[in-house]
Scaffold this active site. Structure first.
Site, short mmCIF file in Angstrom:
data_model
loop_
_atom_site.label_atom_id
_atom_site.label_comp_id
_atom_site.label_asym_id
_atom_site.label_seq_id
_atom_site.Cartn_x
_atom_site.Cartn_y
_atom_site.Cartn_z
N GLU A 156 9.56 -2.23 -19.19
CA GLU A 156 9.09 -2.72 -17.88
C GLU A 156 9.38 -4.21 -17.78
O GLU A 156 9.02 -4.98 -18.67
CB GLU A 156 7.60 -2.45 -17.72
CG GLU A 156 6.97 -3.07 -16.49
CD GLU A 156 7.66 -2.68 -15.18
OE1 GLU A 156 7.72 -1.49 -14.86
OE2 GLU A 156 8.17 -3.60 -14.48
N LYS A 157 9.98 -4.58 -16.64
CA LYS A 157 10.34 -6.01 -16.54
C LYS A 157 9.26 -6.87 -15.90
O LYS A 157 9.29 -8.08 -16.03
CB LYS A 157 11.67 -6.18 -15.81
CG LYS A 157 11.66 -5.83 -14.35
CD LYS A 157 13.00 -6.20 -13.74
CE LYS A 157 12.98 -5.88 -12.28
NZ LYS A 157 14.06 -6.44 -11.55
N GLY A 207 9.02 -3.05 12.75
CA GLY A 207 9.00 -1.69 12.20
C GLY A 207 7.62 -1.07 12.31
O GLY A 207 6.67 -1.55 11.69
N VAL A 226 14.49 -6.94 16.68
CA VAL A 226 14.46 -8.39 16.47
C VAL A 226 15.83 -8.78 15.94
O VAL A 226 16.28 -8.25 14.93
CB VAL A 226 13.35 -8.76 15.46
CG1 VAL A 226 13.35 -10.27 15.20
CG2 VAL A 226 11.99 -8.32 15.98
N MET A 273 9.70 8.31 -0.29
CA MET A 273 9.34 7.26 -1.24
C MET A 273 7.82 7.19 -1.34
O MET A 273 7.18 6.36 -0.70
CB MET A 273 9.94 5.94 -0.78
CG MET A 273 11.44 5.88 -0.96
SD MET A 273 12.08 4.28 -0.49
CE MET A 273 13.73 4.34 -1.19
N HIS A 325 -21.06 22.94 5.57
CA HIS A 325 -21.48 22.34 6.85
C HIS A 325 -22.55 21.28 6.58
O HIS A 325 -23.42 21.53 5.76
CB HIS A 325 -22.04 23.42 7.77
CG HIS A 325 -22.58 22.85 9.05
ND1 HIS A 325 -21.74 22.42 10.06
CD2 HIS A 325 -23.86 22.58 9.46
CE1 HIS A 325 -22.47 21.94 11.06
NE2 HIS A 325 -23.75 22.02 10.71
#
Ligand code: FAD
Ligand code: NAI
Length: 465
Positions: free
Chosen positions: A32-33, A179, A236, A318, A444
């Site tokens: 893992e970086k 977006g 935009v 994703m 319920h």
């Protein structure tokens, strides 16, 4: 040291894959970086949900407490503490992954992983030192990155991606979101609730493309009621950063006269792209598709023997849970078992208020495929618990095959939709009919009774409507 499996990347795909592989007796390492947990734990699911939770309560305290007879002074925002609340959520989860690696005897290497040949992973530590690890199999789980917009430079201060939008040190007077997808609506909601004016510019003619049309329309109406402004069918084309205020140029999507909108912060949330930088894939001969995703077969195998890939870096939605399930499946395949993911039953949830959750096909999907279906719909205005809570926005919609009654899709917009969709997933995984859900006893008074009623409504026999 030689491994059975090295996983590159410890997001939900990678860390879950490593744990499952270790459970099955494979000698496993991860590389893992940055920080364990990947996008999801550090700059995605977890911090965004912490801020959504805190900002939702902030808004409730201001708007809903008084009508329940809870007299409190108008809430005061302490943004640094809210951001610390978010950071604590991240830290707790990241520590949890570290604990699980140790518990499962998984070796963790911190550094950037690069495949130098099949069976060989070079790890370059932050100190610049490298070491090469040997392994029978490699799983690429390097996730995704923010999609860039041409001509708009993200500096994570004034023009931000989701990463910057999770850490603004001040509530912007005006937040311009590019977006109207999941990130735009979730993070737009966070900042609106705590005081920002929010304008969302969307290229298409509605919010949340890909979701069921009726749900999309209802969602947009509710977000507008909450105070968000939408500029649809617009794009935009540039942001002028020279003044104190940002000046965004907005044009109709199909071209035409431009207008300028001033904003303090611009959030670019126009999608994410697979991340394969500096992984050595080209040199190793691993093929990518036209969108830069690692190409895999049904067993997550790339074209190079011994190299596999899962999660955001391959085809498909994703989503963290999709990556996790692929992690489990590939680990099981590597251990000689029959790992499998059912892509027809992957839920998607937008954690706004109300939440929006879906699994399976939308009406538009079924129409396009020429499948005959029945619709059962039930509004939360007719659900006792929603009425008691005065959270009656939204509905449950079930789409069932016209011939077999098999549930093909479930769409929920409403408070707690994200939890409610789990029932639909289990039902669909077991091939349930709408009748099966309709005949299942539901407690319920609960919101999931609306799921049962929608199932009854498929056969036009809802009780409370
Ligand atoms: P990632 O989580 O992206 O992890 C990849 C890891 O690989 C990273 O840690 C990275 O540092 C590491 N890496 C990359 N290259 C290398 C290398 N060469 N060497 C070593 N390490 C490397 N999904 C949901 O399901 N629910 C949500 O609520 C949700 N909310 C989100 C909110 C935001 C703001 C964002 C941005 C995303 C959200 N997502 C959500 C999507 C989710 O985060 C991703 O689908 C998920 O993290 C993908 O998991 P992954 O394991 O494929 O990759
Ligand atoms: P998205 O794909 O959900 O939405 C992007 C939106 O931007 C779309 O509506 C698209 O039409 C629009 N768009 C694209 N180009 C544009 C342009 N030039 N101008 C105006 N609009 C434009 O992507 P988003 O929101 O960035 O999220 C990325 C990924 O992260 C998603 O795939 C999602 O699965 C994941 N995610 C999941 C969450 C969840 O599960 N709750 C939360 C946040 C992210």
């Amino acid at each position: 040291m030689s491994y059975d499996l090295i996983v590159i990347g410890t997001g939900p795909g990678g860390y879950v894959c490593a744990i499952r592989a270790a459970q099955l007796g494979l000698k496993t390492a991860v590389v893992e970086k940055t920080s364990f947990g990947g996008t999801c734990l550090n700059i995605g699911c977890i911090p965004s949900k912490a801020l959504l939770h805190a900002s939702e309560l902030f808004e409730e305290a201001g708007h809903s407490f008084a009508k329940m007879g809870i007299g409190v002074p108008a809430p005061k925002l302490d943004l640094p503490t809210m951001l610390k609340f978010k950071q604590d959520a991240i830290d707790g989860n990241v520590k949890g992954v570290d604990f699980l690696f140790k518990k499962n005897k998984i070796d963790a290497f911190i550094g950037t992983g690069r495949i130098t040949a099949p069976g060989k992973v070079e790890v370059k530590g932050n100190d610049g030192k490298t070491q090469t690890l040997e392994t029978k199999n490699i799983v690429i789980a390097t996730g995704s990155d923010v999609a860039k917009l041409r001509g708009i430079e993200i500096d994570e201060k004034r023009i931000v991606s989701s990463t910057g939008a999770l850490s603004l040190d001040k509530v912007p007077e005006h937040l311009l979101v590019i977006g109207a997808g999941v990130i735009g609506l979730e993070l737009g909601s966070v900042w609106r609730r705590i005081g920002a004016k929010v304008t969302v510019v969307e290229f298409l003619d509605g919010v949340l493309p890909g979701m069921d049309g009726e749900v999309r329309k209802q969602a947009q109406r509710l977000f507008e009621k909450q105070g968000m402004t939408f500029k649809l069918s617009s794009k935009v084309t540039g942001v002028d950063t020279s003044g104190k205020k940002l000046k965004a140029t907005i044009e109709p999507a199909k071209g035409g006269a431009a207008e300028t909108i001033e904003a303090d912060i611009v959030l670019v949330s126009t999608g994410r792209v697979p991340y394969t930088e500096n992984l050595g894939l080209k040199e190793a001969g691993v093929t990518l598709d036209e969108r830069g995703r690692v190409t895999v077969d049904h067993h997550y195998a790339t074209n190079v023997p011994g190299i596999y890939a899962i999660g955001d870096v391959i085809v498909g939605p994703m989503l963290a849970h999709k990556a996790e399930d692929e992690g489990v499946a590939v680990a099981e395949i590597l251990a000689g078992q029959a790992g499998h993911v059912n892509y027809d039953v992957i839920p998607g949830v937008v954690y706004t208020m109300p939440e929006i959750a879906a699994v399976g096909k939308s009406e538009e999907d079924l129409k396009a495929a020429g499948v005959a279906y029945n619709v059962g719909k039930f509004p939360f205005t007719a659900n006792g618990r929603a009425k008691a809570n005065q959270q009656t926005d939204g509905f449950v919609k079930i789409l069932a095959d016209a011939k077999t009654d098999r549930v093909l899709g479930v769409h929920i917009i409403g408070s707690d939709a994200g939890n409610m969709i789990a029932e639909a997933c289990v039902a669909m995984e077991f091939g349930a009919s709408a009748e099966d859900i309709a005949r299942t006893c539901h407690a319920h008074p609960t919101l999931p009774e609306a799921v049962k009623e929608a199932a009854l409504a498929v056969a036009k026999r809802a009780i409370h409507m």
